[in-house]
Design a protein around this motif. Sequence first.
Motif, mmCIF file in Angstrom:
data_model
loop_
_atom_site.group_PDB
_atom_site.id
_atom_site.type_symbol
_atom_site.label_atom_id
_atom_site.label_comp_id
_atom_site.label_asym_id
_atom_site.label_seq_id
_atom_site.Cartn_x
_atom_site.Cartn_y
_atom_site.Cartn_z
ATOM 1 N N LEU A 219 0.806 -1.219 0.000
ATOM 2 C CA LEU A 219 0.000 0.000 0.000
ATOM 3 C C LEU A 219 0.845 1.279 0.000
ATOM 4 O O LEU A 219 0.498 2.237 -0.703
ATOM 5 N N PRO A 220 1.963 1.365 0.757
ATOM 6 C CA PRO A 220 2.801 2.570 0.633
ATOM 7 C C PRO A 220 3.364 2.755 -0.770
ATOM 8 O O PRO A 220 3.493 3.893 -1.244
ATOM 9 N N MET A 221 3.699 1.643 -1.443
ATOM 10 C CA MET A 221 4.186 1.774 -2.823
ATOM 11 C C MET A 221 3.104 2.363 -3.724
ATOM 12 O O MET A 221 3.375 3.264 -4.540
ATOM 13 N N VAL A 222 1.880 1.881 -3.573
ATOM 14 C CA VAL A 222 0.772 2.408 -4.376
ATOM 15 C C VAL A 222 0.543 3.886 -4.073
ATOM 16 O O VAL A 222 0.341 4.706 -4.982
ATOM 17 N N GLN A 223 0.593 4.241 -2.804
ATOM 18 C CA GLN A 223 0.384 5.635 -2.436
ATOM 19 C C GLN A 223 1.465 6.538 -3.027
ATOM 20 O O GLN A 223 1.164 7.610 -3.558
ATOM 21 N N ASN A 228 0.539 10.629 -4.111
ATOM 22 C CA ASN A 228 1.246 11.791 -3.566
ATOM 23 C C ASN A 228 1.083 12.986 -4.503
ATOM 24 O O ASN A 228 0.421 12.905 -5.538
ATOM 25 N N ARG A 229 1.702 14.086 -4.174
ATOM 26 C CA ARG A 229 1.581 15.290 -5.011
ATOM 27 C C ARG A 229 2.305 15.087 -6.340
ATOM 28 O O ARG A 229 3.377 14.486 -6.408
ATOM 29 N N LEU A 230 1.692 15.595 -7.389
ATOM 30 C CA LEU A 230 2.272 15.518 -8.728
ATOM 31 C C LEU A 230 3.268 16.661 -8.885
ATOM 32 O O LEU A 230 2.924 17.754 -9.338
#
Length: 301
Positions: A219-223, A228-230
């Motif tokens: 899940l952190p990898m997906v986030q 995250n901000r572009l």
Amino acid sequence: MWLFAGFALAFAIKVPLFPFHTWLPDAHVEAPTAGSVILAGVLLKMGVYGFLRFGLPFFPAAATDPAVVNVMMGLGLIGILYAAWVAAVQPDAKKLIAYTSVAHLGFVVLGVFGLTTQGIEGGILQMVNHGISTGALFLLVGMLYERRHSRLIADFGGIAKVMPFFAFSLVVVALSSVGLPGTNGFVGEFLILLGTFRTHPWIAAAATTGVIFAACYMLPMVQRVLFNRLEREENRSLRDVNRRERLILAPLLALILLIGVWPGPFLNRTRASVDALIEHVEARTAIVQPEAAAVEAGGGE
């Protein structure tokens, strides 16, 4: 016992089972996308197939020896936990996915050596699930690499805004890999843990934490990739998946949901074979063990 050990060593390398897993992450990272998909979807399953087709039927007494079962299940458990911890710190998305293969196949080994109908059926189904989910993850990472020529997680962020269908696909496949209820990964892992709990409750309880750790690395990898901000300019111009890529992903997404909500047809295909395997192993063990005891007693005299 020595013959079983020789076969088991070969199959363990192919699975790959801890500590014979070290070749797999490097192989995935160096291989092109198609090679990684074939390796995850087909070739890794040959190791578990070897245990089911040769290891257990040829050497039932050795394969069901409590010491052998404890060693194999212990190595499977270590693979689940160790691979999850290592995956959590990988900067390369493809290498992270490679380590998830070690963890998933650790679950399969638990199911096989639990020697219960539920465990073996779950292990077989989980092999299918792993091929679908992990193969889809490698395809998605390959699509990103074609666009950005990078697999580093830190090079992305916020791309869900410019690649909505890609983001939808990655979320579904990642949740399947984690084992979210309603996806194929949940059915296989649940059956494995249920079957293992009947014979080795403490190992099953410890393996259950692997599901939690799976969420901690996936899940952190997906986030970080999607939500995250572009911030990077080069990510603002990324194009979403095209028609050819959607046609590739659509059947995999459909299977993830189909197996998750209706696994019966897939399990029914294996039940007769699994029952026959367990009956064969139990019958041969009942014959071989008294014969071996008689030979040892005669040798002692």
